[in-house]
Motif scaffolding. Structure first.
Motif, short mmCIF file in Angstrom:
data_model
loop_
_atom_site.label_atom_id
_atom_site.label_comp_id
_atom_site.label_asym_id
_atom_site.label_seq_id
_atom_site.Cartn_x
_atom_site.Cartn_y
_atom_site.Cartn_z
N SER A 230 37.78 -29.49 6.24
CA SER A 230 36.72 -29.09 7.18
C SER A 230 35.52 -29.99 6.91
CB SER A 230 36.32 -27.62 6.99
OG SER A 230 35.67 -27.44 5.75
N GLN A 232 32.59 -28.88 6.75
CA GLN A 232 31.78 -28.13 5.81
C GLN A 232 32.13 -28.51 4.36
OE1 GLN A 232 33.18 -26.94 8.55
NE2 GLN A 232 32.12 -25.15 9.39
N GLN A 233 33.42 -28.64 4.08
CA GLN A 233 33.86 -29.03 2.74
C GLN A 233 33.31 -30.41 2.37
OE1 GLN A 233 38.02 -29.80 2.48
NE2 GLN A 233 38.03 -30.07 0.27
N LEU A 235 30.59 -31.81 3.60
CA LEU A 235 29.14 -31.66 3.40
C LEU A 235 28.85 -31.24 1.97
CD1 LEU A 235 26.58 -29.90 5.73
CD2 LEU A 235 26.73 -29.23 3.33
N TYR A 236 29.56 -30.22 1.47
CA TYR A 236 29.31 -29.72 0.12
C TYR A 236 29.64 -30.79 -0.91
CZ TYR A 236 29.33 -26.70 -3.97
OH TYR A 236 29.07 -26.15 -5.21
N ILE A 288 27.35 -29.17 11.93
CA ILE A 288 27.50 -28.53 10.63
C ILE A 288 26.25 -28.83 9.81
CG2 ILE A 288 28.99 -28.26 8.62
CD1 ILE A 288 30.31 -27.69 11.40
N GLY A 290 23.84 -27.63 6.19
CA GLY A 290 23.86 -26.89 4.94
C GLY A 290 23.01 -27.54 3.87
#
Length: 304
Positions: A230, A232-233, A235-236, A288, A290
């Motif tokens: 993803s 999101q993964q 991004l982290y 996305i 974060g």
């Protein structure tokens, strides 16, 4: 008073196409914006509405995608010549074709020799950064006592041509998205990062230029080396990589629009699309966002 039809042309403008050439795990990218304009025996389509001599603009779009698959993209010039000759030589009513091609150049993200440069037995060669797009940013706030420095960048366009999946998500009666087990992952990074520096008397300033280059490097390496399920993964992983390697940074905020690339259906033309020819969409897109921060640090970077 008599009127006469003057110069005219028609075609499909701004066909966004990405061609991936796969040689093992090392890929080559040609990212094009192709516009087609055709002229010829087209009086009737204007004067009487007869479409007998009209090649549909949708057909010109399909031809661009099919030619990318059949012949590849050796260069914008060569690809444009192939298309122009086809439209004029193979469509009798068309006497003139103008093909305009813009190419967006991607540089490979190089992984240093002392880092993990291989996936299995193959060298990483599927991660790219688009050339000459990014802007460096900085925001400084001083309240008479403390200095707050937030550095950043925007419009850093990156792509992985493989090693990305997206599946296992919630599905309801409105879900039409198909699960993807090998997809292009591309985004246009906006990043901001806050320093621990407060400007107190005697406190040494970081080397701002070096810090910027190093933060950028670590974000790119994390993007390239993360097998992503993803955005999101990813991004982290990018934020974590910066904090793990740059002690002067306390917080990283990332905004990653998902620059979607959709496989083109080439079956109507008798061609198989083995993850080679994509349509690059600019709207709509997933966004996305974060923040990743050190434990015990209160995030302060505002949402843009």
């Amino acid at each position: 008073m008599a009127h006469q039809l003057g110069q005219n042309q028609y075609g499909k403008a701004e066909n966004r196409i990405v061609r991936v050439t796969r040689t093992g795990n090392r890929h080559e990218i040609r990212d094009l914006n192709v516009s087609v304009a055709l002229s010829g025996d087209l009086d009737d389509v204007h004067l009487t509405g007869s479409n007998a001599n009209c090649l549909p603009t949708d057909t010109t779009k399909n031809t661009v995608f099919a030619y990318a698959k059949k012949f590849g993209v050796q260069s914008p010039e060569n690809f444009g010549i192939l298309l122009a000759r086809h439209f004029v030589d193979d469509t009798p009513p068309i006497h003139r074709a103008r093909i305009r091609v813009e190419e967006y150049v991607w540089d490979r993200i190089e992984i240093p020799d002392n880092k993990a440069r291989f996936i299995g037995s193959e060298e990483i060669g599927h991660s790219f950064v688009r050339r000459n797009t990014e802007v460096r940013t900085s925001e400084i706030v001083y309240d008479g006592t403390n200095v707050q420095v937030i550095s950043g960048l925007k419009d850093l366009v990156v792509m992985n041509s493989t090693n990305s999946e997206f599946w296992g998500y919630i599905k309801d009666e409105y879900t039409t998205l198909k699960e993807a087990y090998d997809r292009i992952l591309a985004t246009q990074v906006t990043a901001r990062w806050k320093f621990g520096f407060s400007g107190a008397e005697g406190e040494q300033e970081p080397n701002w230029d070096r810090s910027y280059q190093q933060v950028r490097k670590h974000m790119l390496e994390a993007f390239a080396e993360t097998y992503s399920y993803s955005l999101q993964q990813t991004l982290y992983a990018m934020g974590t990589r910066v904090l793990n390697n740059r002690a002067e940074v306390d917080e990283v905020r990332l905004e990653l629009p998902n620059k979607h690339h959709f496989l083109v259906d080439l079956e109507p033309f008798g061609l198989e699309n083995d993850n080679e020819v994509y349509y690059a969409a600019d709207r709509m897109y997933g966004l996305i966002e974060g923040t990743v921060h050190r434990e015990g640090v209160t995030p302060v970077i505002p949402v843009a």
